[in-house]
Write a protein that holds these residues in place. Structure first.
Motif, PDB file in Angstrom:
ATOM      1  N   UNK A 111       0.819  -1.211   0.000  1.00 36.40           N
ATOM      2  CA  UNK A 111       0.000   0.000   0.000  1.00 36.40           C
ATOM      3  C   UNK A 111       0.853   1.261   0.000  1.00 36.40           C
ATOM      4  N   UNK A 112       2.163   1.098  -0.124  1.00 43.61           N
ATOM      5  CA  UNK A 112       3.058   2.253  -0.166  1.00 43.61           C
ATOM      6  C   UNK A 112       3.717   2.342  -1.540  1.00 43.61           C
ATOM      7  N   UNK A 113       4.292   3.522  -1.830  1.00 47.94           N
ATOM      8  CA  UNK A 113       4.955   3.723  -3.122  1.00 47.94           C
ATOM      9  C   UNK A 113       5.993   4.827  -2.979  1.00 47.94           C
ATOM     10  N   UNK A 114       6.937   4.844  -3.907  1.00 48.90           N
ATOM     11  CA  UNK A 114       7.926   5.925  -3.988  1.00 48.90           C
ATOM     12  C   UNK A 114       7.763   6.654  -5.316  1.00 48.90           C
ATOM     13  N   UNK A 115       7.827   7.984  -5.230  1.00 47.33           N
ATOM     14  CA  UNK A 115       7.883   8.806  -6.430  1.00 47.33           C
ATOM     15  C   UNK A 115       9.007   9.819  -6.240  1.00 47.33           C
ATOM     16  N   UNK A 116       9.127  10.759  -7.170  1.00 51.51           N
ATOM     17  CA  UNK A 116      10.315  11.610  -7.178  1.00 51.51           C
ATOM     18  C   UNK A 116       9.958  13.089  -7.263  1.00 51.51           C
ATOM     19  N   UNK A 117      10.773  13.899  -6.610  1.00 56.67           N
ATOM     20  CA  UNK A 117      10.599  15.350  -6.665  1.00 56.67           C
ATOM     21  C   UNK A 117      10.659  15.805  -8.118  1.00 56.67           C
ATOM     22  N   UNK A 118       9.731  16.674  -8.498  1.00 50.51           N
ATOM     23  CA  UNK A 118       9.659  17.167  -9.870  1.00 50.51           C
ATOM     24  C   UNK A 118       8.764  16.351 -10.773  1.00 50.51           C
ATOM     25  N   UNK A 119       8.188  15.263 -10.250  1.00 47.15           N
ATOM     26  CA  UNK A 119       7.417  14.336 -11.085  1.00 47.15           C
ATOM     27  C   UNK A 119       6.106  14.945 -11.550  1.00 47.15           C
ATOM     28  N   UNK A 120       5.684  14.519 -12.733  1.00 53.24           N
ATOM     29  CA  UNK A 120       4.336  14.804 -13.224  1.00 53.24           C
ATOM     30  C   UNK A 120       3.797  13.546 -13.880  1.00 53.24           C
ATOM     31  N   UNK A 121       2.621  13.087 -13.402  1.00 57.36           N
ATOM     32  CA  UNK A 121       2.069  11.829 -13.902  1.00 57.36           C
ATOM     33  C   UNK A 121       0.621  11.932 -14.352  1.00 57.36           C
ATOM     34  N   UNK A 122       0.004  13.112 -14.265  1.00 62.52           N
ATOM     35  CA  UNK A 122      -1.362  13.241 -14.753  1.00 62.52           C
ATOM     36  C   UNK A 122      -2.222  14.066 -13.828  1.00 62.52           C
ATOM     37  N   UNK A 123      -3.502  14.243 -14.228  1.00 63.78           N
ATOM     38  CA  UNK A 123      -4.399  15.157 -13.521  1.00 63.78           C
ATOM     39  C   UNK A 123      -5.583  14.475 -12.834  1.00 63.78           C
ATOM     40  N   UNK A 124      -5.804  13.184 -13.069  1.00 64.72           N
ATOM     41  CA  UNK A 124      -6.840  12.490 -12.318  1.00 64.72           C
ATOM     42  C   UNK A 124      -6.333  12.282 -10.888  1.00 64.72           C
ATOM     43  N   UNK A 125      -7.237  12.027  -9.948  1.00 66.69           N
ATOM     44  CA  UNK A 125      -6.850  12.090  -8.538  1.00 66.69           C
ATOM     45  C   UNK A 125      -5.759  11.088  -8.172  1.00 66.69           C
ATOM     46  N   UNK A 126      -5.809   9.877  -8.708  1.00 65.00           N
ATOM     47  CA  UNK A 126      -4.760   8.912  -8.402  1.00 65.00           C
ATOM     48  C   UNK A 126      -3.415   9.342  -8.947  1.00 65.00           C
ATOM     49  N   UNK A 127      -3.396   9.692 -10.235  1.00 64.06           N
ATOM     50  CA  UNK A 127      -2.150  10.159 -10.852  1.00 64.06           C
ATOM     51  C   UNK A 127      -1.681  11.457 -10.204  1.00 64.06           C
ATOM     52  N   UNK A 128      -2.625  12.296  -9.855  1.00 65.40           N
ATOM     53  CA  UNK A 128      -2.300  13.577  -9.230  1.00 65.40           C
ATOM     54  C   UNK A 128      -1.586  13.387  -7.902  1.00 65.40           C
ATOM     55  N   UNK A 129      -1.910  12.312  -7.209  1.00 65.50           N
ATOM     56  CA  UNK A 129      -1.266  12.024  -5.926  1.00 65.50           C
ATOM     57  C   UNK A 129       0.224  11.783  -6.080  1.00 65.50           C
ATOM     58  N   UNK A 130       0.665  11.491  -7.301  1.00 63.50           N
ATOM     59  CA  UNK A 130       2.065  11.185  -7.561  1.00 63.50           C
ATOM     60  C   UNK A 130       2.841  12.400  -8.053  1.00 63.50           C
ATOM     61  N   UNK A 131       2.146  13.498  -8.348  1.00 67.36           N
ATOM     62  CA  UNK A 131       2.810  14.690  -8.885  1.00 67.36           C
ATOM     63  C   UNK A 131       3.595  15.424  -7.810  1.00 67.36           C
ATOM     64  N   UNK A 132       4.766  15.921  -8.183  1.00 69.72           N
ATOM     65  CA  UNK A 132       5.581  16.729  -7.277  1.00 69.72           C
ATOM     66  C   UNK A 132       6.256  17.872  -8.035  1.00 69.72           C
ATOM     67  N   UNK A 133       5.531  18.437  -9.021  1.00 65.57           N
ATOM     68  CA  UNK A 133       6.144  19.487  -9.826  1.00 65.57           C
ATOM     69  C   UNK A 133       5.669  20.883  -9.440  1.00 65.57           C
ATOM     70  N   UNK A 134       4.368  21.068  -9.231  1.00 64.48           N
ATOM     71  CA  UNK A 134       3.848  22.387  -8.874  1.00 64.48           C
ATOM     72  C   UNK A 134       2.767  22.253  -7.801  1.00 64.48           C
ATOM     73  N   UNK A 135       2.757  23.182  -6.867  1.00 56.63           N
ATOM     74  CA  UNK A 135       1.782  23.160  -5.776  1.00 56.63           C
ATOM     75  C   UNK A 135       0.366  23.243  -6.324  1.00 56.63           C
TER      76      UNK A 135
END
Length: 443
Positions: free
Chosen positions: A156-180
């Motif tokens: 139930x855990x995951x790693x992503x990266x600073x600066x990431x962009x993966x999409x705009x739907x809520x699940x993908x959005x949870x992985x974004x780290x590019x803009x507040x």
């Protein structure tokens, strides 16, 4: 319009008609990310990277609609074949409930569609032992399904990266780290841990490398003796093989080696988000092909024309109905375009052209050594020019537009360059010279 002789021609940018169209459009459109008042006139001449706007300006498009138009406008490599088909209506069917046959046999029908697109994707990922595809509408949906199939296997855990962009739907959005602005106030998937994306060209200064027991941030957190996260609880690591929205950052080789070791040690799925970097954009079919890292899942969209989640059959759920969507495998026209695009990349050896023209563009910019440029980077025709300030970047984007060159920003103070995959030497010369003139004016 003759592509071999076409050149940008701009009277006023944006013109009066473009401003009027934009004003009318925004009477109905929700606020979003429009960059400038470029209004492509689809009824006028366009070919390759050249297009015409509503005021009659001819522009050189080095955005490829953020890699969603990999061969530019009205490219005969695709259009000549599309025109040969008598397209049906509807071109969208309930593609998870029914099938679409474009003739016989299924291995080589007259009209290739979703089945043949999935076949080509399996072939293009066979070196990773991938054999199964789920088609969807968009890149965000491709990512949503990638994380779903990983969660389905456990963790139930995951790693992503600073600066990431993966999409705009809520699940993908949870992985974004590019803009507040992308995430603030929205609910998120819990358990996602962000760590540095190391693109350091020398000694690591971003914080990825550590003096801890694992030698890097993730390995430290998973260390059996001193770590704070049980590896059994980690479902996946998701990364962009070249970061897009985050600034076209190319990963450091040691960083990649660290991820590969973590994957092997703890059997954690690695998702390669290839929405922007895939489909030949970097000189390989997938940007992950440049790296010494084997992905478990690849996501594709944009240049593919539909969304696709690609993996091994053992990663996908076996339960029928666990994954589904209305239109995913049923967009007949988009699937045809995806097949023809993949075929054109192979038939015309476009990966070699991507390498050659990307190297040409980089060398022209680096040799000019323009003032206030602090870095030129990227792979293939996924190129970036970073400036000393964000204001400078914005001035260059505007200056290039006024000269008839379309570019876009990314990261904080970086400009991205995305010509079509079959861009010519002449077109690179024209585009880079326009860019250098804009940089000089903004100095």
């Amino acid at each position: 319009m003759d592509r071999e002789t076409a050149e940008p021609q701009v009277r006023e940018m944006p013109g009066k008609k473009a401003k009027q169209w934009s004003d009318y459009h925004h009477q109905f459109a929700a606020p979003t990310t429009y960059v400038y008042d470029f209004v492509w006139d689809i009824t006028e001449d366009a070919t390759g990277p050249f297009c015409t706007d509503v005021d009659g300006n001819v522009l050189l498009d080095f955005t490829s609609h953020v890699a969603a138009a990999p061969l530019g406008y009205n490219n005969p490599k695709i259009m000549d074949k599309i025109r040969a088909f008598d397209l049906p209506d509807p071109t969208k069917i309930a593609g998870q409930d029914f099938y679409a046959a474009g003739g016989w046999p299924p291995e080589d029908p007259e009209f290739p569609g979703p089945t043949q697109l999935m076949e080509r994707l399996v072939d293009a990922t066979s070196h990773y032992d991938m054999d199964t595809v789920f088609l969807s509408n968009s890149g965000a949906e491709a990512v949503e399904n990638a994380i779903k199939i990983c969660y389905n296997r456990g963790g139930h855990r995951a790693f992503n990266f600073d600066g990431a962009f993966h999409g705009r739907t809520l699940g993908a959005l949870s992985l974004n780290r590019s803009k507040v602005a992308h995430r603030k106030g929205y609910p998120e998937i819990p358990g996602v841990v962000s760590v540095p994306y190391c693109s350091c060209t020398g000694e690591c200064e971003c914080g990825w490398r550590t003096n801890g027991p694992g030698g890097n941030v993730i390995a430290d957190k998973l260390d059996p003796a001193q770590g704070v996260i049980d590896p059994e609880e980690v479902s996946y690591i998701i990364l962009e093989p070249v970061q897009g929205e985050g600034g076209y950052r190319v990963p450091n080789p040691q960083f990649v080696a660290d991820i590969a070791e973590i994957r092997a040690t703890y059997d954690i799925n690695v998702i390669a988000d290839e929405i922007q970097s895939g489909m030949g954009r970097t000189g390989e079919m997938w940007a992950i092909d440049h790296l010494d890292l084997e992905p478990d899942v690849i996501t594709s969209a944009k240049g593919l024309r539909v969304g696709a989640t690609i993996s091994r059959s053992d990663v996908f759920p076996e339960e029928k109905g666990r994954l589904s969507s209305t239109w995913g495998a049923g967009d007949v026209l988009s699937s045809l375009q995806g097949v023809l695009t993949m075929d054109a990349i192979q038939e015309y050896d476009l990966l070699a052209n991507v390498d050659a023209r990307g190297q040409q563009a980089r060398e022209l910019i680096e040799d000019a050594n323009p003032e206030n440029v602090i870095d030129v980077r990227g792979r293939g025709l996924m190129l970036a020019v970073e400036f000393d300030t964000k204001d400078r970047r914005e001035a260059v984007v505007d200056g290039a537009l006024s000269r008839g060159l379309l570019t876009l920003g990314c990261g904080y103070k970086t400009l991205r360059i995305l010509p079509p995959l079959d861009v010519t030497e002449r077109e690179i010369d024209i585009g880079v010279n326009l860019l250098l003139d804009a940089i000089e004016d903004a100095a």
